[in-house]
Design a protein around this motif. Structure first.
Motif, short mmCIF file in Angstrom:
data_model
loop_
_atom_site.label_atom_id
_atom_site.label_comp_id
_atom_site.label_asym_id
_atom_site.label_seq_id
_atom_site.Cartn_x
_atom_site.Cartn_y
_atom_site.Cartn_z
N ARG A 72 16.98 -38.58 20.51
CA ARG A 72 17.48 -38.25 19.17
C ARG A 72 16.64 -38.95 18.10
NH1 ARG A 72 22.26 -40.10 19.77
NH2 ARG A 72 21.72 -42.18 19.02
N LEU A 73 16.38 -40.23 18.29
CA LEU A 73 15.62 -41.01 17.31
C LEU A 73 14.20 -40.49 17.19
CD1 LEU A 73 15.51 -43.51 15.44
CD2 LEU A 73 14.88 -44.85 17.44
N VAL A 74 13.55 -40.24 18.33
CA VAL A 74 12.16 -39.79 18.33
C VAL A 74 12.04 -38.38 17.75
CG1 VAL A 74 10.22 -39.16 19.81
CG2 VAL A 74 11.50 -41.27 20.24
N ASP A 75 12.88 -37.46 18.19
CA ASP A 75 12.78 -36.08 17.71
C ASP A 75 13.18 -35.98 16.24
OD1 ASP A 75 11.91 -35.31 20.18
OD2 ASP A 75 13.86 -34.63 20.89
N GLY A 76 14.08 -36.85 15.80
CA GLY A 76 14.42 -36.88 14.38
C GLY A 76 13.23 -37.29 13.54
N TYR A 77 12.43 -38.20 14.05
CA TYR A 77 11.23 -38.63 13.33
C TYR A 77 10.24 -37.46 13.19
CZ TYR A 77 6.71 -40.80 12.48
OH TYR A 77 5.47 -41.12 11.96
N PHE A 78 10.12 -36.65 14.22
CA PHE A 78 9.18 -35.54 14.18
C PHE A 78 9.56 -34.51 13.11
CE2 PHE A 78 8.08 -36.45 18.80
CZ PHE A 78 6.85 -36.98 18.48
N GLN A 79 10.81 -34.46 12.71
CA GLN A 79 11.25 -33.44 11.77
C GLN A 79 10.75 -33.68 10.34
OE1 GLN A 79 15.41 -32.41 11.98
NE2 GLN A 79 15.45 -32.59 14.22
N GLY A 80 10.41 -34.92 10.04
CA GLY A 80 9.95 -35.17 8.67
C GLY A 80 8.95 -36.29 8.55
N ASP A 81 8.36 -36.74 9.66
CA ASP A 81 7.42 -37.85 9.68
C ASP A 81 8.04 -39.11 9.08
OD1 ASP A 81 4.95 -38.93 10.38
OD2 ASP A 81 4.14 -38.67 8.36
N ARG A 82 9.35 -39.21 9.26
CA ARG A 82 10.10 -40.38 8.79
C ARG A 82 11.26 -40.64 9.73
NH1 ARG A 82 11.44 -41.62 2.53
NH2 ARG A 82 9.47 -42.60 2.02
N LEU A 83 11.61 -41.89 9.87
CA LEU A 83 12.80 -42.24 10.64
C LEU A 83 14.04 -41.84 9.85
CD1 LEU A 83 11.49 -45.74 11.65
CD2 LEU A 83 11.92 -43.88 13.27
N ARG A 84 15.11 -41.47 10.53
CA ARG A 84 16.33 -41.06 9.85
C ARG A 84 17.38 -42.16 9.96
NH1 ARG A 84 17.33 -34.96 12.02
NH2 ARG A 84 18.04 -36.20 13.83
N CYS A 85 18.04 -42.43 8.84
CA CYS A 85 19.02 -43.52 8.80
C CYS A 85 20.12 -43.32 9.83
CB CYS A 85 19.64 -43.62 7.41
SG CYS A 85 18.46 -43.87 6.06
N ARG A 86 20.62 -42.10 9.95
CA ARG A 86 21.75 -41.88 10.86
C ARG A 86 21.34 -42.09 12.32
NH1 ARG A 86 20.46 -36.70 8.97
NH2 ARG A 86 19.83 -35.17 10.55
N ASP A 87 20.08 -41.77 12.65
CA ASP A 87 19.61 -41.99 14.02
C ASP A 87 19.51 -43.48 14.32
OD1 ASP A 87 19.42 -39.24 14.33
OD2 ASP A 87 17.29 -39.19 13.77
N LEU A 88 19.01 -44.24 13.36
CA LEU A 88 18.93 -45.68 13.54
C LEU A 88 20.33 -46.29 13.67
CD1 LEU A 88 16.19 -46.43 10.86
CD2 LEU A 88 15.93 -46.76 13.33
N ALA A 89 21.26 -45.82 12.83
CA ALA A 89 22.61 -46.36 12.86
C ALA A 89 23.31 -46.03 14.18
CB ALA A 89 23.42 -45.79 11.69
N GLU A 90 23.11 -44.82 14.69
CA GLU A 90 23.72 -44.44 15.96
C GLU A 90 23.15 -45.25 17.12
OE1 GLU A 90 23.61 -40.25 16.58
OE2 GLU A 90 24.63 -39.79 14.68
N GLU A 91 21.85 -45.52 17.07
CA GLU A 91 21.24 -46.33 18.12
C GLU A 91 21.79 -47.75 18.09
OE1 GLU A 91 19.36 -46.35 21.44
OE2 GLU A 91 19.08 -44.60 20.15
N ALA A 92 22.03 -48.26 16.87
CA ALA A 92 22.55 -49.62 16.73
C ALA A 92 23.98 -49.74 17.25
CB ALA A 92 22.50 -50.04 15.26
N MET A 93 24.67 -48.62 17.42
CA MET A 93 26.02 -48.65 17.97
C MET A 93 26.00 -48.97 19.46
SD MET A 93 28.28 -47.95 15.57
CE MET A 93 29.71 -47.31 16.45
N THR A 94 24.87 -48.73 20.11
CA THR A 94 24.81 -48.90 21.56
C THR A 94 24.06 -50.15 21.99
OG1 THR A 94 22.77 -47.59 21.77
CG2 THR A 94 24.86 -46.39 21.83
N ARG A 95 23.17 -50.69 21.11
CA ARG A 95 22.42 -51.89 21.47
C ARG A 95 21.82 -52.50 20.21
NH1 ARG A 95 17.34 -49.37 24.81
NH2 ARG A 95 17.29 -47.34 23.79
N PRO A 96 21.44 -53.78 20.24
CA PRO A 96 20.80 -54.40 19.08
C PRO A 96 19.52 -53.64 18.73
CG PRO A 96 21.45 -56.07 20.68
CD PRO A 96 21.63 -54.74 21.35
N THR A 97 19.41 -53.20 17.49
CA THR A 97 18.29 -52.37 17.07
C THR A 97 17.58 -53.04 15.89
OG1 THR A 97 19.42 -50.36 17.79
CG2 THR A 97 17.63 -50.09 16.21
#
Length: 221
Positions: A72-97
């Motif tokens: 999700r995080l990687v493919d979200g980056y490909f959509q706009g050549d930028r990291l997406r806040c919601r992807d980072l936040a969701e990843e942080a729900m599962t482990r220290p990010t």
């Protein structure tokens, strides 16, 4: 010409919590991580996202083979050549990010980040900015004591330290923590008192009418 690698790696990799994820937009950090992984097998529990190299042939597949949950995080980056806040936040729900700031991180994400371990921790589990600020002084004191004269005498070490303090100031300002931002830019000025970018950000932090998110423009140099 970067000979202070161990001092920086200690905070930015070796001392991270178990099962951390580090999102690395800067090539220098990616290469340091790869070297430690290949030569010393340091912290095999830590995953990384080597952002500058995601578009290289086979990189996405190799990364997701080791860590499928990053799709999700990687493919979200490909959509706009930028990291997406919601992807980072969701990843942080599962482990220290953790991540490094650069133009690939939208300014809208800054208020959800806190400087720690020479990186920025995302959302969940991150201390409040004021608490993080209180921890920075002793953390920096240990780092500078370890570096000694290398801190200002070696060009790449100086560049790394400037980036740490400058980006910390930008993030604190964007989160509305102006006093903490001033402390960080003060550390940068002590290292490079004539640096144009540092001086411009210092001036912006003193302007009362400068809104927090307006400070984020200083990241896009």
């Amino acid at each position: 010409d970067f000979h202070a690698t161990d001092s920086v790696d200690e905070d930015r990799l070796r001392s991270l919590p178990p099962r951390s994820l580090v999102v690395e937009p800067m090539p220098q950090t990616v290469f340091r991580h790869w070297e430690l992984d290949a030569v010393e097998q340091v912290r095999p529990d830590i995953a990384q996202v080597p952002v500058p190299f995601l578009t290289h042939p086979g990189m996405r597949e190799a990364l997701l083979e080791r860590a499928p949950s990053l799709a999700r995080l990687v493919d979200g980056y490909f959509q706009g050549d930028r990291l997406r806040c919601r992807d980072l936040a969701e990843e942080a729900m599962t482990r220290p990010t953790w991540l490094e700031l650069d133009v690939r991180v939208p300014p809208a994400c800054y208020p959800g980040l806190v400087p720690q371990h020479l990186l920025h921790r995302v959302g969940v589990g991150a201390p409040q900015p004021s608490a993080a600020g209180a921890r920075l002084a002793p953390s920096y004191a240990r780092l500078y004591a370890d570096l000694g004269e290398t801190a200002s005498a070696e060009p790449e070490t100086l560049r790394q330290l400037l980036a740490i303090h400058y980006l910390g100031a930008v993030q604190f300002a964007a989160a509305g923590e102006r006093e903490l931002a001033r402390e960080e830019i003060g550390r940068a000025r002590a290292l490079a008192p004539k640096d144009t970018n540092v001086l411009e950000l210092a001036k912006a932090l003193e302007r009362q009418g400068e809104g927090p998110m307006a400070i984020a423009q200083f990241l896009d140099l």
